[in-house]
Design a protein around this motif. Structure first.
Motif, PDB file in Angstrom:
ATOM      1  N   THR A  75       9.424  -4.137  14.889  1.00 45.50           N
ATOM      2  CA  THR A  75       8.689  -3.051  14.237  1.00 45.50           C
ATOM      3  C   THR A  75       9.597  -1.895  13.847  1.00 45.50           C
ATOM      4  OG1 THR A  75       8.123  -2.050  16.361  1.00 45.50           O
ATOM      5  CG2 THR A  75       6.555  -3.637  15.445  1.00 45.50           C
ATOM      6  N   GLY A  76      10.883  -1.981  14.136  1.00 41.22           N
ATOM      7  CA  GLY A  76      11.842  -0.938  13.776  1.00 41.22           C
ATOM      8  C   GLY A  76      12.381  -0.208  14.987  1.00 41.22           C
ATOM      9  N   ASP A  77      13.527   0.432  14.819  1.00 43.03           N
ATOM     10  CA  ASP A  77      14.169   1.217  15.881  1.00 43.03           C
ATOM     11  C   ASP A  77      14.375   0.436  17.175  1.00 43.03           C
ATOM     12  OD1 ASP A  77      14.289   3.430  14.206  1.00 43.03           O
ATOM     13  OD2 ASP A  77      12.302   4.112  14.813  1.00 43.03           O
ATOM     14  N   GLY A  78      14.678  -0.852  17.066  1.00 37.93           N
ATOM     15  CA  GLY A  78      14.953  -1.658  18.254  1.00 37.93           C
ATOM     16  C   GLY A  78      13.716  -2.060  19.036  1.00 37.93           C
ATOM     17  N   THR A  79      12.541  -1.890  18.450  1.00 41.60           N
ATOM     18  CA  THR A  79      11.287  -2.232  19.119  1.00 41.60           C
ATOM     19  C   THR A  79      10.730  -3.536  18.558  1.00 41.60           C
ATOM     20  OG1 THR A  79      10.774   0.103  19.502  1.00 41.60           O
ATOM     21  CG2 THR A  79       8.925  -1.434  19.607  1.00 41.60           C
ATOM     22  N   ALA A  80      10.164  -4.340  19.441  1.00 39.32           N
ATOM     23  CA  ALA A  80       9.489  -5.568  19.037  1.00 39.32           C
ATOM     24  C   ALA A  80       8.113  -5.593  19.684  1.00 39.32           C
ATOM     25  CB  ALA A  80      10.291  -6.792  19.449  1.00 39.32           C
ATOM     26  N   GLU A  81       7.153  -6.145  18.955  1.00 41.96           N
ATOM     27  CA  GLU A  81       5.786  -6.263  19.478  1.00 41.96           C
ATOM     28  C   GLU A  81       5.531  -7.699  19.902  1.00 41.96           C
ATOM     29  OE1 GLU A  81       1.134  -5.447  18.264  1.00 41.96           O
ATOM     30  OE2 GLU A  81       2.735  -4.828  16.904  1.00 41.96           O
ATOM     31  N   LEU A  82       5.031  -7.856  21.114  1.00 35.63           N
ATOM     32  CA  LEU A  82       4.683  -9.159  21.673  1.00 35.63           C
ATOM     33  C   LEU A  82       3.194  -9.408  21.479  1.00 35.63           C
ATOM     34  CD1 LEU A  82       5.356 -11.656  23.500  1.00 35.63           C
ATOM     35  CD2 LEU A  82       4.752 -10.186  25.449  1.00 35.63           C
ATOM     36  N   GLY A  83       2.859 -10.599  21.033  1.00 34.55           N
ATOM     37  CA  GLY A  83       1.468 -11.010  20.922  1.00 34.55           C
ATOM     38  C   GLY A  83       1.344 -12.482  21.265  1.00 34.55           C
ATOM     39  N   TYR A  84       0.131 -12.923  21.554  1.00 35.21           N
ATOM     40  CA  TYR A  84      -0.101 -14.316  21.931  1.00 35.21           C
ATOM     41  C   TYR A  84      -1.568 -14.634  21.757  1.00 35.21           C
ATOM     42  CZ  TYR A  84      -0.591 -11.268  25.941  1.00 35.21           C
ATOM     43  OH  TYR A  84      -0.891 -10.187  26.739  1.00 35.21           O
TER      44      TYR A  84
END
Length: 176
Positions: A75-84
């Motif tokens: 999502t930007g700036d070294g961030t990732a979103e986890l989903g499942y």
């Protein structure tokens, strides 16, 4: 535009997480068509999931069955979103935690990720439990305005997060 963290195939003890392929579409439709699976989720289209390279099919190694999917979206700036999202027959077996932890580890060790976030409805206790088992901690509760709110939305949404530093500390304590 490619917004996914570059993760190809991830192997866990019981799962193979691999890119989705067109042959997965019937399983995606069945998964997204289950009202109990979708109880706390928006009605995104299976075709959209198939087309996005941040999603991974979860395949049970012992049987070859399609368990569901995982998302690891930068999502930007070294961030990732986890989903499942998993088929009901695989709930309660630890697969969501196993797959989530594997993607988090891959993101922190090879993907340049500094922070992982995940969100769900406050009332989705099962998903919140998975986030906690993956090492994420409650950051905030917030409220969104929905055109067609789902039952329970009046309690808000929750955000959970884990930083790379927190993950490294847990790993060093053998809690990972």
């Amino acid at each position: 535009m490619d917004s996914g963290v570059r993760i190809s195939v991830v192997e866990t003890e019981r799962l193979t997480l691999r890119p989705l392929v067109p042959d997965d579409l019937p399983e995606l439709r069945r998964l997204h068509g289950d009202p109990e699976v979708m109880r706390f989720l928006d009605q995104d289209k299976p075709e959209d999931v198939l087309a996005d390279d941040c999603f991974r099919a979860a395949i049970e190694k012992s049987s070859g069955r399609f368990v569901g999917w995982f998302e690891f979206l930068e999502t930007g700036d070294g961030t990732a979103e986890l989903g499942y999202r998993l088929h009901r027959g695989f709930w309660g077996l630890g697969y969501a935690t196993e797959g989530g932890k594997a993607l988090i580890e891959r993101g922190f060790t090879t993907g340049g990720v500094q922070r992982v976030v995940a969100t769900t409805m406050f009332v989705n206790a099962g998903s919140r439990r998975v986030m906690e088992k993956c090492g994420l901690r409650h950051v905030r509760t917030f409220h969104l305005d929905w055109d067609e709110p789902l039952p329970g939305s009046e309690h808000g949404e929750v955000e959970y997060a884990l930083t790379r530093e927190e993950w490294l500390a847990a790993r060093n304590r053998s809690n990972w």
